[in-house]
Design an enzyme around this catalytic site. Structure first.
Site, PDB file in Angstrom:
ATOM      1  N   GLU A 138      -1.064  -1.389  -5.107  1.00 18.18           N
ATOM      2  CA  GLU A 138      -2.611  -0.668  -5.241  1.00 18.18           C
ATOM      3  C   GLU A 138      -2.165   0.494  -6.690  1.00 18.18           C
ATOM      4  O   GLU A 138      -1.075   1.093  -6.110  1.00 18.18           O
ATOM      5  CB  GLU A 138      -3.132   0.009  -3.682  1.00 18.18           C
ATOM      6  CG  GLU A 138      -4.202   0.036  -3.265  1.00 18.18           C
ATOM      7  CD  GLU A 138      -4.975   0.531  -2.372  1.00 18.18           C
ATOM      8  OE1 GLU A 138      -4.944   1.191  -2.426  1.00 18.18           O
ATOM      9  OE2 GLU A 138      -5.077  -0.788  -1.652  1.00 18.18           O
ATOM     10  N   ASP A 180       1.226  -1.389  -0.003  1.00 19.90           N
ATOM     11  CA  ASP A 180       0.314   0.034  -0.427  1.00 19.90           C
ATOM     12  C   ASP A 180       0.620   1.474   0.022  1.00 19.90           C
ATOM     13  O   ASP A 180       1.326   1.582   1.245  1.00 19.90           O
ATOM     14  CB  ASP A 180      -1.075   0.191   0.851  1.00 19.90           C
ATOM     15  CG  ASP A 180      -2.013   1.153   1.142  1.00 19.90           C
ATOM     16  OD1 ASP A 180      -2.005   1.380   0.739  1.00 19.90           O
ATOM     17  OD2 ASP A 180      -1.837   1.994   2.442  1.00 19.90           O
ATOM     18  N   ASP A 219      -2.246   0.905   7.470  1.00 22.38           N
ATOM     19  CA  ASP A 219      -1.761   0.896   6.468  1.00 22.38           C
ATOM     20  C   ASP A 219      -0.815  -0.292   6.031  1.00 22.38           C
ATOM     21  O   ASP A 219      -1.345  -1.259   4.516  1.00 22.38           O
ATOM     22  CB  ASP A 219      -0.039   1.774   6.225  1.00 22.38           C
ATOM     23  CG  ASP A 219      -0.201   3.065   6.421  1.00 22.38           C
ATOM     24  OD1 ASP A 219      -1.239   3.509   5.070  1.00 22.38           O
ATOM     25  OD2 ASP A 219      -0.377   3.634   6.681  1.00 22.38           O
TER      26      ASP A 219
END
Length: 180
Positions: A74, A9, A146
């Protein structure tokens, strides 16, 4: 066959990472954490290039330590603030560079795809993602946001980005488009 997936992420201040192991349809937690490019007081460390190097070097260390065979990251979404989007893109570029330098194949997923795969709908809240990651990986507590997002990205990749239909065949019950 067993293999490890590194989920990422990306973020300029906080980059989450999560490593899972997939054996058949079974998933197991290996490790997760957050790479910080700020001091404890929220102020920035040095300049932008230094922060990007921290991300690259830290992810290279994670890869060396946990030896994943695949990676999932992502995709960047376009923020209201173009400057924020550009900075996030640079952090993502540093993360992708670490993966490429280590020779890992990379899959990219939107936040919507990750949430759809893990929670059952693409507009899930962060706490819903954390809870589902905890349940799917049998964690004793909620992972940090996160780390949870990174683990969710790895889970999405492990299931081929196919969502709850794939989870249902792995022994989880699905009702009304939601995991129960």
């Amino acid at each position: 066959m067993t293999f490890r997936i590194l989920g990422i992420d990306p973020g300029l201040r906080l980059t989450g990472f999560g490593v899972i192991e997939k054996t058949g349809e079974k998933l197991a937690y290996v490790a997760s954490g957050t790479i910080k490019t700020t001091t404890g007081k929220g102020s920035e460390i040095e300049d932008l290039p230094t922060r990007l190097k921290i991300i690259l070097d830290s992810l290279a260390e994670v890869i060396d330590n946990y030896q994943p065979q695949q990676a999932a990251i992502e995709k960047v979404f376009v923020n209201v603030n173009p400057q924020s989007t550009l900075l996030l893109g640079q952090a993502r570029g540093a993360a992708i560079s670490a993966l490429v330098l280590q020779g890992l194949p990379i899959a990219e997923y939107t936040a919507l795809q990750v949430k759809q795969s893990v929670v059952g709908h693409g507009h899930a809240a962060k706490d819903q993602v954390q809870e589902m990651v905890k349940r799917l990986l049998n964690l004793p507590g909620l992972p940090r946001p996160d780390s949870a997002d990174a683990l969710a990205c790895a889970i999405c990749h492990a299931h081929g980005g196919q969502g709850l239909g794939k989870l249902a065949t792995a022994g989880f019950r699905v009702k009304g488009g939601r995991l129960i």
